[in-house]
Design an enzyme around this catalytic site. Structure first.
Site: not given
Length: 257
Positions: A110, A137, A160, A164, A196, A235-237
Site C-alpha cells: 500500500e 507501488d 482504482d 476517465k 464494484d 471500505k470500498f466494497e
C-alpha cells in the site's frame, strides 16, 4: 528507517522517470510516474504503534531497490506459501483473512501511510504474526522485490478504476501487469481480483484470456487452493454496496510456465 523519512516520502521515484517499465520480453505496464506518498494524520496511539512495530513488520520500496525480499527470513519461517495483496487499503480484509490462513505468509502492499498504520494497529491488537507490509507501488514491488515463481497468490481488491477514458492506461489490470503477475506466481498459484466498478468489470471481461500462462477459473471456483472469502466488507466494497453496485470477482490459475 525513521518516522521523518517515512513522512517525507522515502521511495519516491525520481522526477522524469518514464511512465512505464519495460519487461524483458518487451511488454510494459502502467505506473504512476513520479510516486509521491500522500500524507495523512495519525492519532497519537496509531503513531506510537506504527513506530514500534514498523521496523519488524514493514519496509519501504526505495527508488533504486532491486534485491528481492528473502521471504523466509522476513517471516522467520520456511516452506510456507506466500500471498501478495496489492492495494491493501486500511487492511480490513487483510487482517480478517490472515488468522484463517495462518500457514500462509501475507505481504500487504500500500502507498498510503494511514492505511498501513491502521493495518499495523489491527496486527498489534489481534496478535497476528503472518502479515508483513511494503509501502510502495504494487507493480514495482512485484517487479523489483518478488522472485519469479515464488507466490501462491496475488490479491487485488477494488483497485482504482481510473474511470476517465484518458486514464484507462493507468489501470493495473491489463496485459503487462497480468504477464508480470503470472511470472511471479508459482504453478497452481491464484490471482484473485474484485471490483464494484461496472466499467472496470467490462474492461476485465475483455482481458480474462489475454495472458497465456493464466487460466481463467471464473467465480466461484470450488476447490480454489487459497482463501477467497474476504470475511468482512472492505471500505470500498461497503461503499459500492451502498450505491447498489454489483461486486464482481475474478479468479485465475497459473497453469503454464
Amino acid at each position: 528507517m525513521t518516522k521523518d523519512s517515512l513522512d517525507r516520502g522515502v521511495g519516491e521515484l525520481p522526477a522524469g522517470r518514464p511512465p512505464q517499465t519495460v519487461v524483458d520480453d518487451g511488454r510494459d505496464w502502467p505506473r504512476l510516474g513520479s510516486v509521491t506518498f500522500r500524507r495523512g494524520a495519525l492519532t497519537e496511539n496509531q503513531e506510537r504503534t506504527f513506530n514500534r512495530r514498523w521496523p519488524e513488520l514493514g519496509r519501504v520500496l526505495t527508488g533504486e531497490e532491486t534485491e528481492p525480499i528473502d521471504i523466509d527470513e522476513w517471516f522467520g519461517r520456511s516452506g510456507h506459501p506466500t500471498v501478495l495483496e496489492i492495494g491493501s487499503g486500511t487492511g480490513t480484509s487483510t487482517a480478517a483473512m490472515a488468522p484463517l490462513e495462518s500457514d500462509v505468509n501475507v505481504i500487504a502492499v500500500e502507498l498510503y501511510k494511514p492505511g498501513l498504520a491502521k493495518l499495523v494497529g489491527q496486527i498489534d491488537r489481534a496478535g497476528i504474526d503472518n502479515i508483513r507490509l511494503v509501502r510502495g507501488d504494487g507493480v514495482e514491488v512485484l517487479h523489483r522485490l518478488i522472485r519469479p515463481g515464488s507466490l501462491a497468490g496475488v490479491r487485488i481488491f477494488f483497485p482504482d478504476p481510473w474511470p476517465k477514458a484518458r486514464h484507462h492506461k493507468r489501470r493495473i489490470l491489463q496485459s503487462g501487469p497480468l504477464h508480470l503477475i503470472a511470472d511471479r506466481l508459482a504453478e497452481g498459484g491464484v490471482l484473485h481480483v474484485a471490483t464494484d466498478h461496472a466499467g472496470y468489470a467490462e474492461w476485465i471481461d475483455e482481458l480474462v484470456d489475454v495472458e497465456p500462462a493464466l487460466t481463467y477459473r471464473g467465480w466461484p471456483w470450488p476447490g480454489c487452493p487459497i482463501l477467497t472469502d474476504r470475511q468482512l466488507e472492505t471500505k470500498f466494497e461497503n461503499r459500492g454496496l451502498g450505491l447498489d453496485h454489483e461486486i464482481r470477482e475474478y479468479l485465475w490459475e497459473k497453469t503454464r510456465p
